[in-house]
Motif scaffolding. Structure first.
Motif, short mmCIF file in Angstrom:
data_model
loop_
_atom_site.label_atom_id
_atom_site.label_comp_id
_atom_site.label_asym_id
_atom_site.label_seq_id
_atom_site.Cartn_x
_atom_site.Cartn_y
_atom_site.Cartn_z
N HIS A 39 0.82 -1.21 0.00
CA HIS A 39 0.00 0.00 0.00
C HIS A 39 0.86 1.26 0.00
O HIS A 39 0.60 2.19 -0.77
CB HIS A 39 -0.95 0.00 1.20
N ASN A 43 0.72 3.69 -3.15
CA ASN A 43 0.08 4.96 -2.81
C ASN A 43 0.98 6.15 -3.14
O ASN A 43 0.48 7.23 -3.44
CB ASN A 43 -0.31 4.98 -1.33
N GLU A 47 -0.65 8.85 -10.03
CA GLU A 47 -1.72 8.18 -10.79
C GLU A 47 -1.37 8.05 -12.27
O GLU A 47 -1.67 7.02 -12.89
CB GLU A 47 -3.02 8.97 -10.62
N ARG A 107 -9.19 1.70 -14.29
CA ARG A 107 -9.25 1.69 -12.84
C ARG A 107 -8.38 2.81 -12.26
O ARG A 107 -7.31 3.11 -12.78
CB ARG A 107 -8.74 0.35 -12.29
N SER A 108 -8.83 3.36 -11.16
CA SER A 108 -8.03 4.38 -10.46
C SER A 108 -7.10 3.68 -9.48
O SER A 108 -7.31 2.52 -9.09
CB SER A 108 -8.94 5.34 -9.70
N LYS A 109 -6.09 4.41 -9.05
CA LYS A 109 -5.16 3.88 -8.05
C LYS A 109 -5.92 3.56 -6.76
O LYS A 109 -5.71 2.51 -6.15
CB LYS A 109 -4.03 4.88 -7.80
N LYS A 110 -6.81 4.44 -6.37
CA LYS A 110 -7.61 4.23 -5.16
C LYS A 110 -8.41 2.93 -5.26
O LYS A 110 -8.44 2.13 -4.32
CB LYS A 110 -8.54 5.42 -4.93
N ASP A 111 -9.03 2.71 -6.38
CA ASP A 111 -9.83 1.51 -6.59
C ASP A 111 -8.96 0.25 -6.54
O ASP A 111 -9.32 -0.74 -5.91
CB ASP A 111 -10.57 1.62 -7.93
N LEU A 112 -7.81 0.30 -7.21
CA LEU A 112 -6.90 -0.85 -7.20
C LEU A 112 -6.40 -1.15 -5.80
O LEU A 112 -6.33 -2.32 -5.38
CB LEU A 112 -5.72 -0.60 -8.14
N GLU A 114 -7.90 -0.41 -2.96
CA GLU A 114 -9.00 -0.93 -2.15
C GLU A 114 -9.24 -2.41 -2.46
O GLU A 114 -9.48 -3.21 -1.55
CB GLU A 114 -10.28 -0.12 -2.39
N GLU A 115 -9.19 -2.77 -3.74
CA GLU A 115 -9.39 -4.17 -4.10
C GLU A 115 -8.25 -5.03 -3.55
O GLU A 115 -8.48 -6.11 -3.01
CB GLU A 115 -9.50 -4.34 -5.61
#
Length: 171
Positions: A39, A43, A47, A107-112, A114-115
């Motif tokens: 992460h 993070n 992006e 896909r966004s970085k946030k979405d990836l 979270e998954e």
């Protein structure tokens, strides 16, 4: 449980370097620490870099992240089947067939992230639920006998392998 507790018969030799790459660590600790390291690294990547591929024909960073997530799901499923003493042989999976179907570019970085976090948390919970007998149970995947506990170290080693590639070739 540490990698040195594994017997060579518990996994396909293809995975030997993945297992060695994690060092002499406790499995559950490494799953938790690996989640945090993954992460933090991802993070801190802009992006815009998600669409970057380091060479012609290579996966973009977003595709590589989806590969890590997909592979963990597959390995986790194998560990579940083995730990539950399912003796049904499991087919292999072709990672290259998954990438065109994963929609990584949308896909966004946030979405990836979270998954990834959801998948890793599920992996941690699965391995926490296994007792020593379950961890030692062996099943068959891709034509090779594998133990549930070996699958845990393969998950950790696979991620470590790809984090090294990210640092060396994508950043």
């Amino acid at each position: 449980m540490k990698p040195s507790d594994l017997n060579p018969e518990e996994y396909n030799p293809y995975y030997h370097n993945y297992i060695l790459s994690v060092g002499e660590v406790e499995l559950l600790h490494e799953l938790v620490v690996g989640k945090k390291l993954f992460h933090e690294l991802i993070n801190n990547i802009p992006e815009v870099k998600l669409g970057f591929a380091y060479a012609e024909g290579k996966w973009t960073l977003a595709e590589l992240l989806m590969h890590i997530i997909d592979a963990e799901r597959v390995f986790q499923y194998r560990a579940l089947r083995f730990g539950r003493n399912d003796k049904t042989p499991l087919a292999g999976f072709d990672q290259d067939d998954y990438i065109p179907e994963c929609n990584a570019g949308g896909r966004s970085k946030k979405d990836l992230l979270e998954e990834y976090a959801a998948v890793r948390e599920s992996t941690i919970k699965l391995f926490q639920s296994f007792d020593d007998e379950m961890l030692k149970r062996v099943g068959n995947a891709s034509g090779s006998d594998m133990s549930a506990r070996a699958m845990g170290f393969i998950i950790c080693g696979h991620q470590a392998h790809h984090l090294k590639i990210i640092k060396e070739r994508y950043l």
